[in-house]
Write an enzyme that holds these catalytic residues in place. Structure first.
Site, PDB file in Angstrom:
ATOM      1  N   ARG A 158      62.131  62.651 -49.590  1.00 53.83           N
ATOM      2  CA  ARG A 158      60.862  61.957 -49.268  1.00 53.83           C
ATOM      3  C   ARG A 158      59.997  61.713 -50.494  1.00 53.83           C
ATOM      4  O   ARG A 158      58.781  61.586 -50.406  1.00 53.83           O
ATOM      5  CB  ARG A 158      60.056  62.719 -48.205  1.00 53.83           C
ATOM      6  CG  ARG A 158      60.796  62.830 -46.886  1.00 53.83           C
ATOM      7  CD  ARG A 158      59.837  63.024 -45.725  1.00 53.83           C
ATOM      8  NE  ARG A 158      60.582  63.013 -44.487  1.00 53.83           N
ATOM      9  CZ  ARG A 158      61.124  64.083 -43.936  1.00 53.83           C
ATOM     10  NH1 ARG A 158      60.978  65.253 -44.506  1.00 53.83           N
ATOM     11  NH2 ARG A 158      61.783  63.985 -42.809  1.00 53.83           N
ATOM     12  N   LYS A 176      56.546  48.607 -57.588  1.00 49.70           N
ATOM     13  CA  LYS A 176      57.406  47.990 -56.570  1.00 49.70           C
ATOM     14  C   LYS A 176      58.832  48.444 -56.849  1.00 49.70           C
ATOM     15  O   LYS A 176      59.367  48.216 -57.935  1.00 49.70           O
ATOM     16  CB  LYS A 176      57.350  46.463 -56.662  1.00 49.70           C
ATOM     17  CG  LYS A 176      56.198  45.857 -55.886  1.00 49.70           C
ATOM     18  CD  LYS A 176      56.364  44.350 -55.790  1.00 49.70           C
ATOM     19  CE  LYS A 176      55.178  43.702 -55.117  1.00 49.70           C
ATOM     20  NZ  LYS A 176      55.276  42.231 -55.126  1.00 49.70           N
ATOM     21  N   GLU A 191      58.779  35.448 -67.332  1.00 51.45           N
ATOM     22  CA  GLU A 191      57.725  36.269 -66.703  1.00 51.45           C
ATOM     23  C   GLU A 191      56.508  36.368 -67.627  1.00 51.45           C
ATOM     24  O   GLU A 191      55.370  36.452 -67.160  1.00 51.45           O
ATOM     25  CB  GLU A 191      58.245  37.668 -66.351  1.00 51.45           C
ATOM     26  CG  GLU A 191      59.400  37.696 -65.346  1.00 51.45           C
ATOM     27  CD  GLU A 191      58.972  37.547 -63.883  1.00 51.45           C
ATOM     28  OE1 GLU A 191      57.790  37.285 -63.608  1.00 51.45           O
ATOM     29  OE2 GLU A 191      59.855  37.677 -63.006  1.00 51.45           O
ATOM     30  N   LYS A 203      49.017  42.861 -65.796  1.00 52.63           N
ATOM     31  CA  LYS A 203      49.640  43.405 -64.581  1.00 52.63           C
ATOM     32  C   LYS A 203      48.905  44.657 -64.117  1.00 52.63           C
ATOM     33  O   LYS A 203      48.647  44.839 -62.922  1.00 52.63           O
ATOM     34  CB  LYS A 203      51.126  43.689 -64.804  1.00 52.63           C
ATOM     35  CG  LYS A 203      51.763  44.237 -63.532  1.00 52.63           C
ATOM     36  CD  LYS A 203      53.158  43.833 -63.266  1.00 52.63           C
ATOM     37  CE  LYS A 203      53.560  44.257 -61.850  1.00 52.63           C
ATOM     38  NZ  LYS A 203      54.961  44.087 -61.574  1.00 52.63           N
ATOM     39  N   GLU A 239      49.616  44.782 -52.519  1.00 52.43           N
ATOM     40  CA  GLU A 239      49.713  43.347 -52.275  1.00 52.43           C
ATOM     41  C   GLU A 239      49.030  42.925 -50.975  1.00 52.43           C
ATOM     42  O   GLU A 239      49.591  42.184 -50.160  1.00 52.43           O
ATOM     43  CB  GLU A 239      51.184  42.889 -52.300  1.00 52.43           C
ATOM     44  CG  GLU A 239      51.292  41.410 -52.616  1.00 52.43           C
ATOM     45  CD  GLU A 239      52.709  40.959 -52.964  1.00 52.43           C
ATOM     46  OE1 GLU A 239      53.287  41.500 -53.917  1.00 52.43           O
ATOM     47  OE2 GLU A 239      53.207  40.066 -52.285  1.00 52.43           O
ATOM     48  N   ARG A 293      47.366  40.765 -55.678  1.00 52.25           N
ATOM     49  CA  ARG A 293      48.649  41.037 -56.348  1.00 52.25           C
ATOM     50  C   ARG A 293      49.661  39.918 -56.127  1.00 52.25           C
ATOM     51  O   ARG A 293      50.557  39.713 -56.941  1.00 52.25           O
ATOM     52  CB  ARG A 293      49.216  42.381 -55.886  1.00 52.25           C
ATOM     53  CG  ARG A 293      50.496  42.744 -56.623  1.00 52.25           C
ATOM     54  CD  ARG A 293      50.939  44.176 -56.414  1.00 52.25           C
ATOM     55  NE  ARG A 293      52.167  44.412 -57.161  1.00 52.25           N
ATOM     56  CZ  ARG A 293      52.659  45.587 -57.450  1.00 52.25           C
ATOM     57  NH1 ARG A 293      52.046  46.679 -57.040  1.00 52.25           N
ATOM     58  NH2 ARG A 293      53.782  45.696 -58.136  1.00 52.25           N
ATOM     59  N   ASN A 304      53.464  36.537 -57.858  1.00 49.76           N
ATOM     60  CA  ASN A 304      54.661  35.896 -57.294  1.00 49.76           C
ATOM     61  C   ASN A 304      54.754  34.424 -57.643  1.00 49.76           C
ATOM     62  O   ASN A 304      55.602  33.708 -57.095  1.00 49.76           O
ATOM     63  CB  ASN A 304      54.670  36.059 -55.771  1.00 49.76           C
ATOM     64  CG  ASN A 304      54.761  37.514 -55.368  1.00 49.76           C
ATOM     65  OD1 ASN A 304      55.400  38.311 -56.055  1.00 49.76           O
ATOM     66  ND2 ASN A 304      54.107  37.870 -54.272  1.00 49.76           N
ATOM     67  N   HIS A 357      58.062  32.615 -57.762  1.00 43.78           N
ATOM     68  CA  HIS A 357      59.064  33.508 -57.187  1.00 43.78           C
ATOM     69  C   HIS A 357      59.551  33.058 -55.815  1.00 43.78           C
ATOM     70  O   HIS A 357      60.634  33.446 -55.399  1.00 43.78           O
ATOM     71  CB  HIS A 357      58.526  34.938 -57.090  1.00 43.78           C
ATOM     72  CG  HIS A 357      58.489  35.649 -58.416  1.00 43.78           C
ATOM     73  ND1 HIS A 357      57.789  35.171 -59.499  1.00 43.78           N
ATOM     74  CD2 HIS A 357      59.090  36.793 -58.843  1.00 43.78           C
ATOM     75  CE1 HIS A 357      57.939  36.006 -60.521  1.00 43.78           C
ATOM     76  NE2 HIS A 357      58.725  36.990 -60.152  1.00 43.78           N
ATOM     77  N   HIS A 416      63.332  33.042 -55.760  1.00 46.93           N
ATOM     78  CA  HIS A 416      64.143  33.992 -54.979  1.00 46.93           C
ATOM     79  C   HIS A 416      65.135  33.253 -54.078  1.00 46.93           C
ATOM     80  O   HIS A 416      66.284  33.683 -53.919  1.00 46.93           O
ATOM     81  CB  HIS A 416      63.241  34.869 -54.108  1.00 46.93           C
ATOM     82  CG  HIS A 416      62.620  36.016 -54.845  1.00 46.93           C
ATOM     83  ND1 HIS A 416      61.609  36.774 -54.331  1.00 46.93           N
ATOM     84  CD2 HIS A 416      62.868  36.540 -56.069  1.00 46.93           C
ATOM     85  CE1 HIS A 416      61.262  37.717 -55.204  1.00 46.93           C
ATOM     86  NE2 HIS A 416      62.012  37.581 -56.274  1.00 46.93           N
ATOM     87  N   HIS A 476      67.265  36.462 -62.894  1.00 48.18           N
ATOM     88  CA  HIS A 476      65.974  36.374 -62.201  1.00 48.18           C
ATOM     89  C   HIS A 476      64.964  35.498 -62.949  1.00 48.18           C
ATOM     90  O   HIS A 476      64.345  34.605 -62.358  1.00 48.18           O
ATOM     91  CB  HIS A 476      65.433  37.793 -61.993  1.00 48.18           C
ATOM     92  CG  HIS A 476      64.115  37.856 -61.303  1.00 48.18           C
ATOM     93  ND1 HIS A 476      63.958  37.530 -59.975  1.00 48.18           N
ATOM     94  CD2 HIS A 476      62.882  38.187 -61.758  1.00 48.18           C
ATOM     95  CE1 HIS A 476      62.696  37.664 -59.643  1.00 48.18           C
ATOM     96  NE2 HIS A 476      62.017  38.060 -60.703  1.00 48.18           N
TER      97      HIS A 476
END
Ligand code: NAD
Ligand code: GLY
Length: 363
Positions: free
Chosen positions: A122, A144, A186, A229, A239, A243, A247, A250, A254, A267
Site C-alpha cells: 500500500r 503521476k 516537452e 512544472k 489535476e 495541471r 497535457n 497530449h 496519446h 512519446h
C-alpha cells in the site's frame, strides 16, 4: 554544481536536484531525505549498462543494502505483467514498509517503478533518478505514476510523489539523439503553455540545445521546466484544473501513439505532432494567431521533430480519442492556446474541425 528546485507540497514536499556528474551523490541525498532501510533500484537494460554500477555504489557507500532489477527497455514494459513481476522482486529483495525503490531511467521506468512503489504494501517511498531528457523535465516530477493497458495509455495509475528527484545531466550523453529530441518536445511545451519569454529563448537556442553542446544552457533549461512544472503541481497536485495545461499536445499525441502501436512514435514525437494539431485547432477556436501557430510548427521542425503522421486513418484516431482519460461523454477535451504562453483547458473541438485538421496536417 547542484541546482535545486523545490516542489512545495506540504508534507509531501521534495527537492529536484539537477547537475552534471551528480549521480554519485544519490546515496547521500537519499540519507538527507530521511530514507532508511533496504532499497531496490529498478532500471532498464540501456540505462543499467551505464549507470547501475555508480548508482549502487553511491547507495552502498551511504550505508544502504541495495538490490537491482533490470527491465527490457521500451513502452511495452509499462504494463501490468511487469508490475506483478516487480512485486515479486520487491518481496525477494526483502523490501518492507521502511524500504524504498529507486527508479533509474526514463519515463517508462519512472512511471512503472513509481506505480509499484505506490501500491506495494500500500505504498513505500521512492526516488526518481531520471536519465532521459523527457523524464528530467516532465515525468519524474509531480507524482503521476502508472501503466498502459491494451485499451489505452496510462489508463491505470496513482498520484504518488517521490521523496526526491536527482537529474544528472551527464547521463544525457548516452541518450540516443531521437530520445533527446523527444524530450525537447516537452521542453517546448512549457514555453507554449506558460512562458512566452522561455519560448523565445528556446527559438534562439534551438541549435545548441539539439546538439547538447552547452551543459550550462541545458541545466538552465531543465531547471526552468522543473520550476514551471513544480509551480503548476504545487497548485493542483491531482489535476482538478490547472495541471491539465501540462497535457497540451497530449490528447491527439496519446491517440496517435496507440493507433501507430506503442513505440512506433516515441512519446515526445507524438506530443510534437499533437501540439501542432492543437495549435492549428487553436487558430480556429481560441484566437491563436497564424503567426504563433507557424512558430510552434517551426520550432519542432528546427529541433528535428515530426509535425505530422501520414498514413493513419482518422476513424482510428477518433476511436482512440474516445477512450482518452480526458474524454467525457465521447468528446475528447483539448488544451488550446490563445497566444504563446497562454492556454485554456477542457476545450472541445467540433467533429468536422478535428477531422479536417488531421487531414490538413497529413495531406
Ligand atoms: P523511455 O523511458 O522509454 O526512455 C527512452 C529510451 O531511452 C529507452 O530506450 C531507454 O532505455 C533509453 N534511455 C533512457 N535514458 C538513457 C540514457 N541516459 N542513456 C541511454 N539510454 C537511455 O521514454 P521516455 O521518453 O523517457 O519517457 C516516456 C514515458 O514517460 C511514456 O511512457 C510517457 O507516458 C511517460 N510520461 C509520464 C509523465 C508523467 O507525468 N508521469 C509525463 C510525460 C511522459
Ligand atoms: N505530464 C503531465 C502531468 O504531469 O500532469
Amino acid at each position: 554544481m547542484l541546482y535545486d528546485v523545490p516542489v512545495n507540497l506540504g508534507d509531501r514536499a521534495y527537492e529536484i536536484h539537477i547537475g552534471a556528474g551528480v549521480l554519485g551523490q544519490l546515496g547521500a541525498l537519499c540519507a538527507e531525505a530521511g530514507l532508511k532501510g533496504k532499497c531496490l533500484v529498478i532500471t532498464d537494460e540501456n540505462v543499467g549498462e551505464h549507470y547501475a554500477k555508480p548508482a549502487l555504489q553511491s547507495l552502498e557507500t551511504a550505508g544502504y543494502t541495495a538490490g537491482m532489477t533490470t527491465l527490457s527497455p521500451g513502452e511495452q514494459t509499462k504494463c501490468g505483467d511487469r508490475v506483478f513481476e516487480l512485486y515479486s522482486r520487491c518481496i525477494e529483495s526483502g523490501l518492507d514498509r521502511h524500504s524504498f525503490i529507486v527508479a533509474l531511467g526514463g519515463g517508462v521506468v519512472g512511471d512503472l517503478a513509481g506505480y509499484v512503489a505506490a501500491t506495494y504494501l500500500r505504498g513505500i517511498p521512492f526516488v526518481q533518478v531520471p536519465t532521459s531528457l523527457l523524464a528530467m523535465v516532465d515525468s519524474s516530477v509531480g507524482g503521476k505514476t502508472g501503466i498502459n493497458i491494451p485499451e489505452g495509455k496510462n489508463l491505470v495509475g496513482a498520484f504518488y510523489q517521490p521523496q526526491l528527484v536527482l537529474a544528472d545531466l551527464d547521463t544525457l550523453k548516452t541518450l540516443p539523439l531521437r530520445e533527446l529530441r523527444a524530450g525537447l518536445a516537452e521542453v517546448v511545451k512549457y514555453g507554449i503553455i506558460y512562458d512566452a519569454m522561455f519560448f523565445n529563448e528556446l527559438e534562439a537556442s534551438s541549435q545548441q540545445l539539439a546538439d547538447l553542446g552547452d551543459i550550462e544552457l541545458l541545466a538552465q533549461v531543465v531547471g526552468r521546466c522543473c520550476e514551471i512544472k513544480a509551480r503548476v503541481v504545487a497548485q493542483d497536485e491531482r489535476e482538478g484544473g490547472l495541471r491539465a495545461i501540462l497535457n497540451f499536445g497530449h490528447t491527439a499525441g496519446h491517440a496517435l501513439e496507440k493507433v501507430a502501436g506503442y513505440g512506433e512514435y516515441v512519446h515526445g514525437e507524438a506530443v510534437a505532432i499533437g501540439s501542432v494539431f492543437a495549435a492549428r485547432a487553436s487558430v480556429e477556436l481560441t484566437g491563436l494567431s497564424p503567426a504563433d501557430c507557424d512558430r510552434i510548427e517551426k520550432i519542432f521542425q528546427a529541433l528535428g521533430l515530426p509535425v505530422n503522421a501520414p498514413g493513419y486513418k482518422w476513424a482510428d484516431l477518433r476511436e482512440a480519442l474516445a477512450v482518452d482519460k480526458k474524454t467525457v461523454g465521447g468528446m475528447p477535451k483539448f488544451v488550446l492556446s490563445s497566444e504563446i504562453g497562454t492556454v485554456s483547458i477542457g476545450n472541445e473541438i467540433p467533429e468536422e474541425t478535428m477531422e479536417r485538421i488531421w487531414h490538413g496536417l497529413n495531406e
